[in-house]
Enzyme design. Structure first.
Site, PDB file in Angstrom:
ATOM      1  N   THR A  27      24.142  -4.188 -38.090  1.00 34.11           N
ATOM      2  CA  THR A  27      25.279  -5.102 -37.947  1.00 34.11           C
ATOM      3  C   THR A  27      25.826  -5.560 -39.298  1.00 34.11           C
ATOM      4  OG1 THR A  27      24.521  -5.909 -35.800  1.00 34.11           O
ATOM      5  CG2 THR A  27      26.027  -7.332 -37.023  1.00 34.11           C
ATOM      6  N   THR A  78      26.127 -15.852 -47.454  1.00 31.34           N
ATOM      7  CA  THR A  78      25.127 -16.921 -47.384  1.00 31.34           C
ATOM      8  C   THR A  78      24.547 -17.199 -48.764  1.00 31.34           C
ATOM      9  OG1 THR A  78      22.904 -17.464 -46.530  1.00 31.34           O
ATOM     10  CG2 THR A  78      23.449 -15.140 -46.752  1.00 31.34           C
ATOM     11  N   ASP A  79      24.094 -18.435 -48.960  1.00 34.69           N
ATOM     12  CA  ASP A  79      23.427 -18.755 -50.225  1.00 34.69           C
ATOM     13  C   ASP A  79      22.092 -18.030 -50.364  1.00 34.69           C
ATOM     14  OD1 ASP A  79      22.015 -20.195 -48.322  1.00 34.69           O
ATOM     15  OD2 ASP A  79      22.203 -22.136 -49.328  1.00 34.69           O
ATOM     16  N   GLU A  80      21.591 -17.479 -49.281  1.00 27.87           N
ATOM     17  CA  GLU A  80      20.293 -16.803 -49.326  1.00 27.87           C
ATOM     18  C   GLU A  80      20.322 -15.527 -50.160  1.00 27.87           C
ATOM     19  OE1 GLU A  80      17.838 -16.700 -45.824  1.00 27.87           O
ATOM     20  OE2 GLU A  80      19.123 -18.142 -44.799  1.00 27.87           O
ATOM     21  N   TYR A 120      17.003 -10.161 -44.031  1.00 28.65           N
ATOM     22  CA  TYR A 120      18.306 -10.723 -43.674  1.00 28.65           C
ATOM     23  C   TYR A 120      19.166 -10.923 -44.920  1.00 28.65           C
ATOM     24  CZ  TYR A 120      21.674 -14.499 -43.121  1.00 28.65           C
ATOM     25  OH  TYR A 120      22.818 -15.270 -43.191  1.00 28.65           O
ATOM     26  N   SER A 156      20.397  -7.744 -46.412  1.00 30.01           N
ATOM     27  CA  SER A 156      21.497  -7.121 -45.670  1.00 30.01           C
ATOM     28  C   SER A 156      22.826  -7.803 -45.977  1.00 30.01           C
ATOM     29  CB  SER A 156      21.211  -7.147 -44.165  1.00 30.01           C
ATOM     30  OG  SER A 156      21.305  -8.458 -43.620  1.00 30.01           O
ATOM     31  N   LYS A 157      22.808  -9.127 -46.144  1.00 28.74           N
ATOM     32  CA  LYS A 157      24.040  -9.842 -46.481  1.00 28.74           C
ATOM     33  C   LYS A 157      24.467  -9.550 -47.927  1.00 28.74           C
ATOM     34  CE  LYS A 157      26.000 -12.442 -44.196  1.00 28.74           C
ATOM     35  NZ  LYS A 157      27.131 -12.219 -43.254  1.00 28.74           N
ATOM     36  N   PRO A 165       7.450 -26.784 -33.926  1.00 29.67           N
ATOM     37  CA  PRO A 165       6.812 -26.006 -34.989  1.00 29.67           C
ATOM     38  C   PRO A 165       7.542 -26.176 -36.320  1.00 29.67           C
ATOM     39  CG  PRO A 165       8.102 -24.565 -33.562  1.00 29.67           C
ATOM     40  CD  PRO A 165       8.144 -25.930 -32.940  1.00 29.67           C
ATOM     41  N   TYR A 215       7.271 -24.817 -40.396  1.00 30.19           N
ATOM     42  CA  TYR A 215       6.606 -23.896 -41.306  1.00 30.19           C
ATOM     43  C   TYR A 215       5.927 -24.620 -42.471  1.00 30.19           C
ATOM     44  CZ  TYR A 215       8.666 -19.686 -39.247  1.00 30.19           C
ATOM     45  OH  TYR A 215       9.005 -18.658 -38.407  1.00 30.19           O
ATOM     46  N   ARG A 271      16.950 -27.308 -48.018  1.00 33.68           N
ATOM     47  CA  ARG A 271      18.192 -26.620 -47.707  1.00 33.68           C
ATOM     48  C   ARG A 271      19.364 -27.580 -47.889  1.00 33.68           C
ATOM     49  NH1 ARG A 271      14.867 -23.347 -48.246  1.00 33.68           N
ATOM     50  NH2 ARG A 271      14.227 -21.664 -46.825  1.00 33.68           N
ATOM     51  N   ASP A 321       3.080 -20.487 -42.531  1.00 32.81           N
ATOM     52  CA  ASP A 321       4.372 -20.358 -43.203  1.00 32.81           C
ATOM     53  C   ASP A 321       4.975 -18.977 -42.996  1.00 32.81           C
ATOM     54  OD1 ASP A 321       6.517 -21.241 -44.646  1.00 32.81           O
ATOM     55  OD2 ASP A 321       5.486 -21.389 -46.568  1.00 32.81           O
TER      56      ASP A 321
END
Length: 260
Positions: A47, A72-74, A99, A102-103, A154, A156, A163, A221
């Site tokens: 995708t 994304t900032d990631e 992820y 890929s971005k 939950p 981590y 964030r 984690d």
């Protein structure tokens, strides 16, 4: 408004959906949950990378005026927890999850479409969104859903991952500003200077709902879990005059009310 259900990887469907001389494509479409990308990266490559390339090819065929890629900032990787540095548009791209990789790949394809073919492209990068209608696998809706049912929430590791949280309507307004007035082949980081630790986000939600903090359950984690993201929005603020309108307390209350 006309809704057409399709897959961005299906070139025929995309071409049929696009009018000739289209004003623009804004690519919101993405697989975006890091946990699932760790379990299987295939859907994310299909995708986020191949799908973006299909959109770019179709944009050229249909003479689309502008292509806006939502990233994304990631893609920048991780900042040190106790550091004061921020991601800027010039920060090196160093993704740490499938992820994010890929971005980042999609960003390179968008840049290449501009440099090779002269397509008018622009990229936006944003932090964690929250607000109405978010899919319940994400932290805030999952926390609200579990807390309402008095189920364990939950979290981590030690919960201290940081964030930059932005309300969804602020993000959308920023995207529109960039689409209308952003410079071609430029990127714009969309941030609100709202750094918060995950554990504090969860506690804020529990406080709104009047639920005990002992619902929080630390879990093992995430693999390769980035410690801190923080965005410098100075460029979009100065060049385009955008600034977020929604403060954290108001936005979170509205979000909880919507899910209730």
């Amino acid at each position: 408004h006309r809704f057409i259900k399709g897959n961005i990887g299906d070139k025929r469907a995309v071409l049929e959906a696009l009018p000739n001389e289209c004003d623009g494509i804004v690519n919101f479409a993405a697989e975006s949950h890091v946990d699932r990308s760790i379990e299987s990266a295939h859907e994310f490559i299909t995708t986020n990378v191949l799908g973006t390339q299909v959109l770019l090819d179709c944009a050229r065929e249909k003479n689309v005026r502008r292509f806006l890629q939502i990233s994304t900032d990631e893609v920048f990787g991780s900042l040190l927890e106790d550091d004061k540095t921020l991601f800027t548009e010039e920060s090196p791209i160093k993704p740490n999850s499938p992820y994010a990789a890929s971005k980042a790949s999609a960003e390179h394809l968008v840049r290449a479409a501009n440099k090779t073919f002269g397509l008018d492209t622009v990229i936006t990068r944003c932090g964690n969104n929250y607000g109405y209608r978010q899919f319940p696998e994400k932290l805030i809706p999952l926390t609200i859903k579990n807390a309402m049912a008095d189920k364990a929430i939950p979290l981590y590791g030690d919960g201290r991952n940081v964030r930059d949280w932005i309300f969804v309507t602020d993000h959308c307004e920023a995207i529109w500003k960039v689409f209308e007035r952003g410079k071609t082949n430029e990127s714009y980081n969309i941030g609100v200077r709202n750094e918060r630790r995950n554990i504090d986000v969860v506690k804020d939600i529990l406080n709104i709902l009047g639920k005990p903090h002992n619902l929080i359950k630390p879990v093992r984690d995430r693999l390769g879990h980035d410690r801190r993201y923080a965005i410098d929005p100075e460029k979009i603020e100065n060049e385009l005059g955008w600034k977020a309108k929604t403060d954290w307390k108001k936005g979170l209350q509205e979000t909880v009310d919507w899910y209730l």
